[in-house]
Write a protein that holds these residues in place. Structure first.
Motif, PDB file in Angstrom:
ATOM      1  N   ARG A 136       0.846  -1.188   0.000  1.00  0.00           N
ATOM      2  CA  ARG A 136       0.000   0.000   0.000  1.00  0.00           C
ATOM      3  C   ARG A 136       0.887   1.244   0.000  1.00  0.00           C
ATOM      4  O   ARG A 136       1.286   1.720   1.066  1.00  0.00           O
ATOM      5  N   PRO A 137       1.211   1.773  -1.184  1.00  0.00           N
ATOM      6  CA  PRO A 137       2.073   2.955  -1.243  1.00  0.00           C
ATOM      7  C   PRO A 137       1.339   4.212  -0.812  1.00  0.00           C
ATOM      8  O   PRO A 137       0.102   4.273  -0.832  1.00  0.00           O
ATOM      9  N   ALA A 138       2.110   5.214  -0.430  1.00  0.00           N
ATOM     10  CA  ALA A 138       1.497   6.497  -0.068  1.00  0.00           C
ATOM     11  C   ALA A 138       0.722   7.079  -1.237  1.00  0.00           C
ATOM     12  O   ALA A 138      -0.332   7.691  -1.062  1.00  0.00           O
ATOM     13  N   ASP A 139       1.233   6.873  -2.444  1.00  0.00           N
ATOM     14  CA  ASP A 139       0.558   7.328  -3.656  1.00  0.00           C
ATOM     15  C   ASP A 139       0.416   6.136  -4.598  1.00  0.00           C
ATOM     16  O   ASP A 139       1.383   5.765  -5.280  1.00  0.00           O
ATOM     17  N   PRO A 140      -0.753   5.509  -4.655  1.00  0.00           N
ATOM     18  CA  PRO A 140      -0.924   4.328  -5.505  1.00  0.00           C
ATOM     19  C   PRO A 140      -0.653   4.586  -6.981  1.00  0.00           C
ATOM     20  O   PRO A 140      -0.258   3.674  -7.710  1.00  0.00           O
ATOM     21  N   ASP A 163      -6.544  -0.159 -17.259  1.00  0.00           N
ATOM     22  CA  ASP A 163      -7.801  -0.829 -17.575  1.00  0.00           C
ATOM     23  C   ASP A 163      -8.809  -0.771 -16.432  1.00  0.00           C
ATOM     24  O   ASP A 163      -9.899  -1.342 -16.525  1.00  0.00           O
ATOM     25  N   ALA A 164      -8.450  -0.086 -15.338  1.00  0.00           N
ATOM     26  CA  ALA A 164      -9.309  -0.051 -14.150  1.00  0.00           C
ATOM     27  C   ALA A 164     -10.362   1.046 -14.261  1.00  0.00           C
ATOM     28  O   ALA A 164     -10.127   2.102 -14.859  1.00  0.00           O
ATOM     29  N   ASN A 165     -11.516   0.790 -13.643  1.00  0.00           N
ATOM     30  CA  ASN A 165     -12.537   1.839 -13.568  1.00  0.00           C
ATOM     31  C   ASN A 165     -12.288   2.700 -12.325  1.00  0.00           C
ATOM     32  O   ASN A 165     -11.363   2.445 -11.549  1.00  0.00           O
ATOM     33  N   ALA A 166     -13.109   3.692 -12.116  1.00  0.00           N
ATOM     34  CA  ALA A 166     -12.892   4.640 -11.023  1.00  0.00           C
ATOM     35  C   ALA A 166     -12.926   3.956  -9.661  1.00  0.00           C
ATOM     36  O   ALA A 166     -12.111   4.257  -8.777  1.00  0.00           O
ATOM     37  N   ALA A 167     -13.852   3.035  -9.459  1.00  0.00           N
ATOM     38  CA  ALA A 167     -13.957   2.338  -8.171  1.00  0.00           C
ATOM     39  C   ALA A 167     -12.717   1.482  -7.915  1.00  0.00           C
ATOM     40  O   ALA A 167     -12.213   1.412  -6.787  1.00  0.00           O
ATOM     41  N   GLU A 168     -12.238   0.829  -8.960  1.00  0.00           N
ATOM     42  CA  GLU A 168     -11.047  -0.021  -8.809  1.00  0.00           C
ATOM     43  C   GLU A 168      -9.799   0.827  -8.552  1.00  0.00           C
ATOM     44  O   GLU A 168      -8.930   0.444  -7.762  1.00  0.00           O
ATOM     45  N   ARG A 169      -9.731   1.984  -9.172  1.00  0.00           N
ATOM     46  CA  ARG A 169      -8.589   2.863  -8.941  1.00  0.00           C
ATOM     47  C   ARG A 169      -8.582   3.441  -7.532  1.00  0.00           C
ATOM     48  O   ARG A 169      -7.539   3.866  -7.032  1.00  0.00           O
ATOM     49  N   ALA A 170      -9.726   3.443  -6.881  1.00  0.00           N
ATOM     50  CA  ALA A 170      -9.812   3.933  -5.507  1.00  0.00           C
ATOM     51  C   ALA A 170      -9.226   2.938  -4.501  1.00  0.00           C
ATOM     52  O   ALA A 170      -8.946   3.307  -3.355  1.00  0.00           O
ATOM     53  N   GLU A 171      -9.027   1.699  -4.905  1.00  0.00           N
ATOM     54  CA  GLU A 171      -8.421   0.688  -4.033  1.00  0.00           C
ATOM     55  C   GLU A 171      -6.948   1.041  -3.774  1.00  0.00           C
ATOM     56  O   GLU A 171      -6.232   1.473  -4.685  1.00  0.00           O
ATOM     57  N   THR A 172      -6.474   0.878  -2.533  1.00  0.00           N
ATOM     58  CA  THR A 172      -5.089   1.224  -2.182  1.00  0.00           C
ATOM     59  C   THR A 172      -4.136   0.038  -2.193  1.00  0.00           C
ATOM     60  O   THR A 172      -2.917   0.221  -2.121  1.00  0.00           O
ATOM     61  N   LEU A 173      -4.668  -1.190  -2.249  1.00  0.00           N
ATOM     62  CA  LEU A 173      -3.804  -2.362  -2.293  1.00  0.00           C
ATOM     63  C   LEU A 173      -3.304  -2.552  -3.727  1.00  0.00           C
ATOM     64  O   LEU A 173      -4.099  -2.739  -4.651  1.00  0.00           O
ATOM     65  N   CYS A 174      -2.006  -2.492  -3.880  1.00  0.00           N
ATOM     66  CA  CYS A 174      -1.414  -2.505  -5.215  1.00  0.00           C
ATOM     67  C   CYS A 174      -0.602  -3.780  -5.447  1.00  0.00           C
ATOM     68  O   CYS A 174      -0.143  -4.434  -4.510  1.00  0.00           O
ATOM     69  N   GLU A 222       0.767  -9.131   2.065  1.00  0.00           N
ATOM     70  CA  GLU A 222       1.203  -7.735   1.999  1.00  0.00           C
ATOM     71  C   GLU A 222       2.588  -7.548   2.615  1.00  0.00           C
ATOM     72  O   GLU A 222       2.980  -8.282   3.527  1.00  0.00           O
ATOM     73  N   THR A 223       3.292  -6.543   2.115  1.00  0.00           N
ATOM     74  CA  THR A 223       4.563  -6.126   2.687  1.00  0.00           C
ATOM     75  C   THR A 223       4.626  -4.611   2.677  1.00  0.00           C
ATOM     76  O   THR A 223       3.788  -3.946   2.064  1.00  0.00           O
ATOM     77  N   ASP A 224       5.635  -4.071   3.342  1.00  0.00           N
ATOM     78  CA  ASP A 224       5.801  -2.622   3.373  1.00  0.00           C
ATOM     79  C   ASP A 224       6.239  -2.111   2.007  1.00  0.00           C
ATOM     80  O   ASP A 224       7.002  -2.778   1.295  1.00  0.00           O
ATOM     81  N   ALA A 225       5.778  -0.928   1.661  1.00  0.00           N
ATOM     82  CA  ALA A 225       6.091  -0.369   0.341  1.00  0.00           C
ATOM     83  C   ALA A 225       7.585  -0.225   0.117  1.00  0.00           C
ATOM     84  O   ALA A 225       8.069  -0.357  -1.016  1.00  0.00           O
ATOM     85  N   SER A 226       8.353   0.036   1.175  1.00  0.00           N
ATOM     86  CA  SER A 226       9.799   0.236   1.006  1.00  0.00           C
ATOM     87  C   SER A 226      10.498  -1.017   0.509  1.00  0.00           C
ATOM     88  O   SER A 226      11.516  -0.939  -0.178  1.00  0.00           O
TER      89      SER A 226
END
Length: 452
Positions: A136-140, A163-174, A222-226
């Motif tokens: 989960r980055p600070a800025d997806p 290819d994502a819609n607006a709702a999918e782009r709102a997700e923070t898990l990358c 999940e892991t830390d973004a760093s």
């Protein structure tokens, strides 16, 4: 944990044009070691049966770097996406039947522990088809998104940002792009991946949805973004270097070293630092430095390929080059350079000295301005200074030469022959004084200047 065998595929075929460099992107160093080799070393701790690096642009450079580490390479001739890149490793894996880790050469800081978590989850009770590493980055930003089923780690959908819609782009898990898949599943799924998407590429993450179509769920850990920070530019390289250094400084202090100004100390990937070591500001360690318990490294020193024993003092403004060995309680002071030389217990070279290809005995004292003349333009030669010897300031020791135990070399000497133990050697011109000469000289020159 499963007892399944492991293989790794490391993707390193991209051109890395944003680096603006003749050096391949994955070979740019973090802490003195190419990014790719950081990753290969972490994989090695898992005892993989096979490791394959997928190369493309700049393949010769990458193959030369990888070859000494016992890894295979596979060539991706055309850059047709991550799915296509992984397919190129199929022949190199041969009949391997186990778990495959898919990694990226420009994502160098992924730990062995995280790799083990990926393969461990692959063998969970629900036996997921694919395990994806999410963060989960600070800025997806433009990362692909991972949509999970509520209250679980099961993946409902993976979608590229384009290819994502607006709702999918709102997700923070990358999606980091890293994953674990059984080899028997991986290539069967890849054979079904198409390129009907905004970029016209074969996306590796599509195997998750293809498995879902077969009724097989996949999971995300999940892991830390760093840990999954990627490097695509010089600025990102500096950021990853900074993150690595910050973590290493914290570990050094946790292990019992004192860093006076931690943010100014720079470690190499293999720096060894003992307990009760004191490191003052603006110290840089190159590869191969070993600092034993209780040593002090003073400010603005550079240490590379050197071993510093307990109680030794280095600097300030000292440089230890490869092959330098400082025994217990020895001292190398300001503006002293040591290369391929050993200082015995309690020996001192306190100021303005070069010691190259030398052996300095215990309790010897090397005066300011002393140099070992170790190179004749063709070959290197060795200088030996005995225990308890005293070398006067501004002396030149022309190797090969031996100064015996307890001998004294008078200041300003140029020593070209061996000196026996406890002897005094003077090797300099005889001083001669001419009373009044300077005054007469000034008078004559002043008259000339006046035109007289």
């Amino acid at each position: 944990m499963s007892n399944s065998t492991i293989a790794a595929i490391i993707l390193a075929a991209g051109k890395g044009t944003r680096m603006k460099s003749d050096l391949h992107k994955v070979l740019h160093p973090i802490a003195g070691r190419p990014m790719l080799l950081h990753l290969i070393d972490n994989v090695k701790t898992l005892n993989p049966e096979k490791t394959v690096v997928v190369v493309g642009a700049g393949r010769d450079q990458v193959e030369r770097a990888a070859a000494p580490h016992g890894v295979a390479t596979a060539h991706q001739v055309e850059q047709l996406g991550t799915g296509h890149a992984v397919q190129q490793a199929k022949d190199a894996l041969g009949d391997f039947d186990g778990d495959v880790l898919i990694l990226y050469g420009d994502v160098p800081l992924v730990s062995a522990e995280t790799m083990q978590r990926l393969t461990g989850r692959l063998h969970g009770a629900d036996s997921p088809a694919v395990v994806v590493l999410g963060f989960r980055p600070a800025d997806p930003g433009a990362y692909g998104r991972v949509i999970v089923e509520p209250g679980s780690d099961r993946i409902a959908k993976m979608v590229e940002f384009k290819d994502a819609n607006a709702a999918e782009r709102a997700e923070t898990l990358c999606n980091s792009g890293l994953m674990a898949v059984r080899s028997r599943d991986l290539f069967a799924l890849l054979d079904r991946v198409g390129n009907d998407n905004a970029a016209g590429e074969y996306y590796l993450p599509d195997i998750v949805m293809l498995a879902a179509a077969d009724g097989r769920a996949s999971a995300v850990i999940e892991t830390d973004a760093s840990e999954v920070a990627g490097v695509n530019s010089r600025a990102e390289l500096a950021m990853v270097e900074g993150a690595w250094q910050q973590s290493r400084r914290a570990r050094a202090m946790a292990d019992g070293a004192t860093l006076i100004a931690p943010e100014t100390v720079w470690f190499a990937y293999d720096t060894e630092v003992g307990r009760d070591v004191v490191i003052e500001p603006h110290v840089v360690f190159g590869p191969g430095a070993k600092i034993a318990d209780g040593a002090v490294i003073h400010a603005f020193s550079h240490v590379e390929g050197a071993s510093v024993s307990g109680g030794a003092n280095v600097g300030p403004f000292a440089r230890l080059r490869p092959g330098a060995v400082l025994e217990a309680d020895s001292k190398v002071g300001n503006f002293v350079e040591v290369k391929n030389a050993r200082l015995g217990k309690g020996a001192k070279a306190s100021h303005l000295t070069y010691l190259g290809d030398a052996e300095v005995g215990a309790e010897a004292n090397i005066g300011a301005g002393t140099i070992t003349c170790n190179y004749d333009g063709f070959l290197k030669y060795r200088t030996v200074v005995g225990a308890g010897a005293f070398i006067g300031s501004n002396s030149a020791l022309v190797a090969p030469v031996t100064i015996g135990d307890g001998a004294i070399v008078a200041a300003g000497s140029v020593v070209t022959r061996d000196v026996e133990a406890d002897a005094l050697v003077l090797a300099r011109g005889t001083q001669e004084a001419k009373p009044g000469w300077a005054a007469k000289f000034r008078a004559i020159m002043a008259a000339k200047k006046r035109g007289g």
